[in-house]
Design a protein around this motif. Structure first.
Motif, PDB file in Angstrom:
ATOM      1  N   ALA A   1       0.840  -1.202   0.000  1.00 26.42           N
ATOM      2  CA  ALA A   1       0.000   0.000   0.000  1.00 26.42           C
ATOM      3  C   ALA A   1       0.871   1.246   0.000  1.00 26.42           C
ATOM      4  N   ASP A   2       0.394   2.295  -0.660  1.00 29.01           N
ATOM      5  CA  ASP A   2       1.131   3.559  -0.652  1.00 29.01           C
ATOM      6  C   ASP A   2       1.132   4.117   0.778  1.00 29.01           C
ATOM      7  N   PRO A   3       2.071   5.005   1.096  1.00 29.01           N
ATOM      8  CA  PRO A   3       2.185   5.520   2.471  1.00 29.01           C
ATOM      9  C   PRO A   3       0.933   6.210   3.001  1.00 29.01           C
ATOM     10  N   ILE A   4       0.192   6.911   2.150  1.00 33.01           N
ATOM     11  CA  ILE A   4      -1.019   7.598   2.616  1.00 33.01           C
ATOM     12  C   ILE A   4      -2.074   6.579   3.022  1.00 33.01           C
ATOM     13  N   THR A   5      -2.298   5.573   2.169  1.00 33.30           N
ATOM     14  CA  THR A   5      -3.270   4.526   2.493  1.00 33.30           C
ATOM     15  C   THR A   5      -2.851   3.790   3.753  1.00 33.30           C
ATOM     16  N   ALA A   6      -1.570   3.479   3.869  1.00 27.71           N
ATOM     17  CA  ALA A   6      -1.073   2.766   5.052  1.00 27.71           C
ATOM     18  C   ALA A   6      -1.325   3.572   6.326  1.00 27.71           C
TER      19      ALA A   6
END
Length: 195
Positions: free
Chosen positions: A83-88
């Motif tokens: 997952a991308d950092p924002i989603t994570a």
């Protein structure tokens, strides 16, 4: 702007009108913006015909072919290690005991698909100059994907809007990580501006 307000402070401020109408970091092209408007217009008719509403993301995503790719959840059901950092970051808050709630759209589902439509014509920060003489303090995480919203607002009204950048904090860290929240700066701000 209502006159009784003397001062306002935010943590992890988000310009939702900019986010919805322009994408994260103003990433939508003019063509993509038009595709979003067309999608939202069609969806409004579909919802009216069905007598119910579809769910969708507040920032309408695109697939690898450049087509609108609506989703009926803000966050996935399960965490993906890629997952991308924002989603994570959002998953770590909204899908865990930190911020999960069964009625929260960010925890369990998504916004109404047509929610972004009205935000294309409503620009939240259009009248930031009318804030004065009242003061604002914006608190943003140094590692927050949303930091630029606060920086841009502060740049438009530097004598009225103060900015605190918190090292080591991302967007959701300022929701509940008490060790990151600059309570001393907030206390000083309100003490000085509510007297």
């Amino acid at each position: 702007m209502t006159r009784p307000i003397k001062a306002v402070a935010t943590a992890s401020m988000y310009d939702m009108s900019r986010s919805m109408s322009r994408g994260h970091k103003d990433s939508y092209t003019r063509e993509q913006r038009q595709k979003v408007v067309d999608y939202l217009s069609r969806q409004r008719w579909i919802d009216a015909e069905n007598g119910t509403y579809a769910r969708g993301s507040h920032e309408v995503p695109f697939d690898e072919n450049g087509n609108v790719a609506p989703a009926n959840r803000v966050l996935p059901e399960t965490f993906s290690p890629d997952a991308d950092p924002i989603t994570a970051s959002f998953f770590d808050y909204y899908r865990t005991e930190r911020g999960y709630h069964p009625r929260s759209i960010n925890s369990t589902t998504a916004w109404t698909a047509t929610t972004p439509m009205s935000f294309f014509g409503f620009h939240q920060m259009a009248n930031i100059d009318m804030l004065a003489p009242r003061k604002a303090l914006l608190v943003a995480g140094a590692d927050a994907h949303s930091r630029y919203y606060s920086e841009d607002v502060q740049a438009k009204a530097p004598g009225t809007v103060g900015l605190v950048i918190v090292p080591g904090a991302d967007h959701v860290g300022l929701y509940d990580r008490k060790e990151l929240i600059p309570f001393d700066r907030l206390d000083e701000f309100f003490t000085n501006n509510l007297a």
